[in-house]
Design an enzyme around this catalytic site. Sequence first.
Site, PDB file in Angstrom:
ATOM      1  CG  HIS A   1      -0.562   0.394   2.393  1.00 52.33           C
ATOM      2  ND1 HIS A   1      -0.979  -0.313   3.612  1.00 52.33           N
ATOM      3  CD2 HIS A   1       0.665   0.656   2.907  1.00 52.33           C
ATOM      4  CE1 HIS A   1      -0.543  -0.125   4.876  1.00 52.33           C
ATOM      5  NE2 HIS A   1       0.598   0.834   4.291  1.00 52.33           N
TER       6      HIS A   1
ATOM      7  CD  GLU B   1      -4.361  -1.077   3.544  1.00 48.11           C
ATOM      8  OE1 GLU B   1      -3.385  -1.529   3.023  1.00 48.11           O
ATOM      9  OE2 GLU B   1      -4.955  -1.495   4.790  1.00 48.11           O
TER      10      GLU B   1
HETATM   11  P1  PGA Z   1       5.877   1.940   8.273  1.00 48.35           P
HETATM   12  O1  PGA Z   1       4.836   2.177   7.342  1.00 48.35           O
HETATM   13  O2  PGA Z   1       6.925   3.006   7.461  1.00 48.35           O
HETATM   14  O3  PGA Z   1       5.720   2.357   9.586  1.00 48.35           O
HETATM   15  O4  PGA Z   1       6.582   0.776   7.795  1.00 48.35           O
HETATM   16  C1  PGA Z   1       4.757   2.427   6.063  1.00 48.35           C
HETATM   17  C2  PGA Z   1       3.281   2.431   5.404  1.00 48.35           C
HETATM   18  O5  PGA Z   1       2.490   1.517   6.031  1.00 48.35           O
HETATM   19  O6  PGA Z   1       2.978   2.912   4.430  1.00 48.35           O
END
Ligand code: PGA
Length: 260
Positions: free
Chosen positions: A137, A142
């Site tokens: 995503h 999503e």
């Molecule tokens: P994260 O999340 O940097 O905390 O891994 C990134 C995202 O889910 O887009």
Amino acid sequence: MQVQIYRNYDQMSVAAARLIAAQLRIKPDSVLGLATGSTPEGCYRELIRMHREEGLDFSRVSTKNLDEYVGLDPSNENSYRYFMNDKLFNHVNIRKEATQVPDGASADPEKAAEAYEKLCASMPADLQLLGIGGNGHIGFNEPDTIFHASTFVTALKPGTIEANKRFFHSADEVPRHAITMGMRQILQAKKILILISGPAKAEAAKGLLAGVVDPQVPASILQLHPDVVVMLDEAAARDLPAFQQHESADRFGNCYFFAE
Ligand code: PGA
């Protein structure tokens, strides 16, 4: 897409901050599209350092964030507005009124999404910073059967709730919905910088760089944008065929660069 692979997270973060700083020096009134999550934190820390020690100026910068949880107001420590204030805005000379985050606390999230789409359309990004989810995503777009164009209210996938529960007391507390920028605003940015770090993102990185354009891997749509820089650390790059073979280019003509 230009692909840059760094030894580790810290080197990737510094490189990302340098690219953003270069953008601000070339165009001091830049519009930055910004992202939350663990991945950009190192980049924001380096930008704060550059502001303090090198005079990097944010006084004419405007920002618009990708997304916000539905139901969390800005005083909630897990809201993305709180995150942005805490991790960047409170520590540089940016005008708070020039920083935009969707209104997750609105009584009518659909209406708030519509309003945010209009607002974002009036301030096209010069540079859009992105992270990526383990499921591919970007923002909270999503995996789905279609790419959504406009800002919309989305239901978070169980895997996303699981991944984000580390910020909350329990998975039950993670909001089930978010307002997220759709693909139109993301793709209309002049330049896109996506950061990918850690082994949990290796599959998503492969989907982005070595797969077909598929709404089941939302980030894959970035293959259609003319100016994307992908910065990865080695842990996230390990499954890329070109990385494994130490070739200098893959079938998309990407440029691989192994930073020292
Ligand atoms: P994260 O999340 O940097 O905390 O891994 C990134 C995202 O889910 O887009």
